[in-house]
Design an enzyme around this catalytic site. Structure first.
Site, PDB file in Angstrom:
ATOM      1  N   GLY A   1       0.768  -1.227   0.000  1.00  0.00           N
ATOM      2  CA  GLY A   1       0.000   0.000   0.000  1.00  0.00           C
ATOM      3  C   GLY A   1       0.803   1.283   0.000  1.00  0.00           C
TER       4      GLY A   1
ATOM      5  N   GLY B   1       4.181  -3.272  -4.092  1.00  0.00           N
ATOM      6  CA  GLY B   1       3.958  -3.495  -5.525  1.00  0.00           C
ATOM      7  C   GLY B   1       4.140  -2.200  -6.279  1.00  0.00           C
ATOM      8  N   ARG B   2       3.124  -1.325  -6.196  1.00  0.00           N
ATOM      9  CA  ARG B   2       3.153  -0.051  -6.908  1.00  0.00           C
ATOM     10  C   ARG B   2       4.433   0.747  -6.636  1.00  0.00           C
ATOM     11  NH1 ARG B   2      -1.591   3.006  -8.005  1.00  0.00           N
ATOM     12  NH2 ARG B   2      -2.623   1.711  -6.426  1.00  0.00           N
TER      13      ARG B   2
ATOM     14  N   ARG C   1      -6.734   3.170 -15.510  1.00  0.00           N
ATOM     15  CA  ARG C   1      -6.805   3.869 -14.222  1.00  0.00           C
ATOM     16  C   ARG C   1      -7.539   5.210 -14.292  1.00  0.00           C
ATOM     17  NH1 ARG C   1      -2.993   5.635 -11.562  1.00  0.00           N
ATOM     18  NH2 ARG C   1      -3.787   5.054  -9.513  1.00  0.00           N
TER      19      ARG C   1
ATOM     20  N   CYS D   1     -14.758   3.996 -28.058  1.00  0.00           N
ATOM     21  CA  CYS D   1     -16.106   4.571 -28.103  1.00  0.00           C
ATOM     22  C   CYS D   1     -16.742   4.620 -26.730  1.00  0.00           C
ATOM     23  CB  CYS D   1     -16.967   3.785 -29.096  1.00  0.00           C
ATOM     24  SG  CYS D   1     -16.431   3.985 -30.798  1.00  0.00           S
TER      25      CYS D   1
END
Length: 452
Positions: free
Chosen positions: A264, A300-301, A337, A369
């Site tokens: 996190g 992770g991020r 995202r 679209c």
């Protein structure tokens, strides 16, 4: 929550500020935007666009920075399990495995990927709220290092699998500490109303239940309160609660030897630095360092997000009575995202000459679209001609891994930069591959090109 709301339109950091905040990027007057030592224009010339580009040296440096921050506060023995869901490319997994990282997986597919990339089974943690019996059998047969169990019901399933296999399973209980992560509602996971983990007031009884079941070896606790957390306050509160629960379980006679702190840790998608990992490690040490625990974490991020960009080309600039649009060849099917979370990403022209031109507000959109296929509104960018390249920044996490082929758009190519060298690591998907898994029943006739 700067990741999601972003700065006021028209007041966002300019290209120079965005690049200056990212040491792995620089603008060369002749070659344009460089990632590490490679000109992005050279990658686009070889692979086309849209194309994901990741910096191996950047990922290594961030992993080592995190490791050093932990060591500086006496937590050097903390096990780091990379959260595979952030970016599951085999090259990324192999790179982090070489640095000593294990893997945090949330599906059988991620487990198979981690093993294929060379990560030892004993260095894998299996998380997730909805593990099936098949998932658990797979994990037990592999002999992975730990299963993070999220419910009393999952304990019963796991015991029924582990006992006949004759292989005691090491596990920890994922606790829901009911702490507000102060992040986007769709990625908070540690509040009482979230689906994740075991409710705080049930932990002690569920731990005792785990200890009573055959084939199970409960060793401790786990937590994960959310993703993209941009201050240490929520971690401070969560770690304090987890330390309290360790004391309570030990007082009841239970063995508590491990604590998985989850992930996190947030990054800045603008021109800041995100959470200081030194501050994060300090909070972790203050609450948990003296408890005699084997500590674990699942970043992770933070490891891979800043290391990636999505290269895209301008299709056209469109003016209407109500505004101006810059249409790119990348779309929400590539990077979802912004459409999913209203997430803010920096967008930088690749050519040095383009960066030097006066900027005007424009909505940056893709060709899909859907009105939601929008990367930015009112973004200050110079006028860009068709085929001009832009780099969408901080796309190394939750980018390619969340891509789809919506609108029958093939998946993008990918490249890995390592210092002054680079290699293609994913070819662009062929259009024919879009239907390679589909079968037309024999009773449906297909007309030939003449219509017969």
């Amino acid at each position: 929550m700067a990741d999601f709301s972003g700065p006021t339109p028209g007041a966002e950091p300019d290209a120079a500020a965005l690049i200056a905040a990212r040491p792995h990027l620089n603008m060369d007057p002749a070659q344009g935007l460089m990632l590490e030592g490679v000109a992005l224009v050279d990658i686009a010339a070889a692979l086309g666009s849209p194309t994901w580009v990741y910096g191996a040296g950047t990922i290594r440096a961030r992993f080592r920075q995190l490791r050093a921050a932990l060591a500086d506060v006496g937590l050097g023995a903390t096990q780091i399990h990379y959260a595979v869901k952030a970016n599951d490319h085999l090259a990324i997994l192999a790179l982090l495995a070489a640095e000593g990282a294990g893997a945090d997986v949330v599906s059988g597919g991620e487990l198979a990927r981690a093993r294929h990339a060379g990560i030892a089974a004993g260095h894998i943690v299996y998380s997730g709220v909805g593990k099936s019996a098949r998932d658990l059998r797979h994990a037990v047969s592999e002999g992975i290092g730990q299963i993070n169990v999220e419910s009393r019901e999952e304990l019963a399933m796991l015991s029924a699998i582990a006992e006949p296999a004759g292989r005691p399973v090491d596990l920890v209980l994922r606790v829901n500490p009911d702490v507000d992560a102060e992040t986007h509602a769709k990625i908070t996971t540690g509040l009482a109303e979230n689906k994740f983990g075991i409710a705080w007031d049930e932990v002690e009884s569920v731990y005792a239940y785990a200890a009573s079941l055959p084939g199970l070896n409960p060793l401790g606790l786990a937590m994960h309160i959310g993703s993209q957390i941009v201050s240490v306050g929520p971690f401070d509160a969560a770690f304090a609660r987890m330390a309290d629960m360790v004391f309570r379980l030990r007082a009841a006679g239970h063995t508590v030897a491990r604590l998985d702190c989850g992930g996190g840790i947030g990054i800045s998608y603008e021109a800041g630095q995100g959470i200081s990992v030194a501050d994060y490690a300090t909070v972790m040490a203050r609450h948990l360092g003296a408890l005699g625990l084997q500590l674990m974490m699942e970043p992770g991020r933070w490891l891979v997000g800043p290391a990636g960009v999505l290269l895209s080309s301008v299709v056209l600039a469109k003016k209407t009575g109500n505004g101006s649009f810059l249409v790119l060849d990348a779309a929400m099917n590539d990077l979802v995202r912004p459409a999913m979370y209203d997430a803010w990403h920096g967008i930088v022209p690749v050519a040095a000459a383009d960066v030097a031109a006066p900027a005007v507000p424009v909505d940056v959109v893709g060709p899909v679209c859907e009105t939601g296929d929008t990367f930015a509104r009112g973004r200050l960018l110079p006028p860009l001609a068709p085929d001009a390249l832009v780099a969408i920044l901080d796309a190394g996490a939750y980018g390619a891994v969340m891509s789809s082929t919506y609108n029958a758009r093939p998946l993008a190519a990918a490249a890995l930069v390592d210092g002054n060298r680079w290699a293609a690591i994913t070819p662009r998907q062929e259009v024919s591959a879009l239907w390679s898994r589909e079968v037309i029943p024999a009773w449906l006739a297909i007309a030939d090109e003449t219509g017969a």
